[in-house]
Design a protein around this motif. Structure first.
Motif, PDB file in Angstrom:
ATOM      1  N   HIS A 126      41.633  33.269  40.728  1.00 31.67           N
ATOM      2  CA  HIS A 126      42.175  33.769  39.225  1.00 31.67           C
ATOM      3  C   HIS A 126      42.310  35.427  38.655  1.00 31.67           C
ATOM      4  O   HIS A 126      42.604  35.847  37.796  1.00 31.67           O
ATOM      5  N   THR A 153      40.461  28.977  38.114  1.00 37.51           N
ATOM      6  CA  THR A 153      38.398  28.994  38.498  1.00 37.51           C
ATOM      7  C   THR A 153      38.091  27.591  38.755  1.00 37.51           C
ATOM      8  O   THR A 153      37.471  27.700  39.635  1.00 37.51           O
ATOM      9  N   GLU A 173      39.988  30.854  46.014  1.00 39.67           N
ATOM     10  CA  GLU A 173      38.918  31.589  44.899  1.00 39.67           C
ATOM     11  C   GLU A 173      39.245  32.793  45.181  1.00 39.67           C
ATOM     12  O   GLU A 173      39.876  33.359  46.774  1.00 39.67           O
TER      13      GLU A 173
END
Length: 152
Positions: A131, A123, A128
């Motif tokens: 995770h 993260t 983006e």
């Protein structure tokens, strides 16, 4: 991540290991793009970064192990990636390497902690949504390396 969570401090031994994981991701990322030996990267990091609050022993042991046993670590990760390895970001793959090392070699650290740390690092440093991908891969790696913890 909630504001409360951001302000919560880890006990110092855990914080030292968290900082070591961050340095490991950075070192592996650097080694991905530059042909440098483990020793030169360790020396460079010691010279250029503050390691007073970092678990240096964990950092050095993990980096040396991952470099020397990369094929073994990758064999834990790659079957669960579900796409071409070349399409993965270098940060995400570095996080996966660190976490797979811990899942297979640092059994004193609970698998949930390893995965949570990997998600936090992805993260912070990764693309983006990376995770979620890292979390999914590591749950599968944990099922193979720590079946007793998962009740598998």
């Amino acid at each position: 991540m909630s504001q409360h969570r951001k302000n919560k401090r880890l006990p110092e031994p855990l914080a030292r290991k968290h900082r070591a994981r961050k340095r490991l991701v950075q070192a592996l990322y650097q080694m991905h793009y530059n042909d440098e030996s483990v020793s030169s990267v360790i020396n460079q990091f010691i010279e250029e970064q503050d390691f007073k609050k970092v678990d240096m022993a964990f950092f050095e042991k993990a980096l040396r192990y991952i470099a020397a046993n990369r094929t073994t670590i990758e064999a834990l990760i790659d079957p669960h990636v579900g796409r071409e390895k070349a399409s993965l970001g270098a940060v995400e793959y570095a996080v996966l390497l660190v976490a797979a090392y811990e899942l297979s070699q640092s059994i004193e650290t609970p698998f949930k902690v390893v995965i949570n740390e990997a998600v936090i690092l992805t993260t912070e440093f990764g693309a983006e949504g990376g995770h979620s991908f890292v979390n999914g891969v590591l749950k599968q790696v944990a099922a193979e390396t720590r079946p007793h913890e998962l009740g598998v």
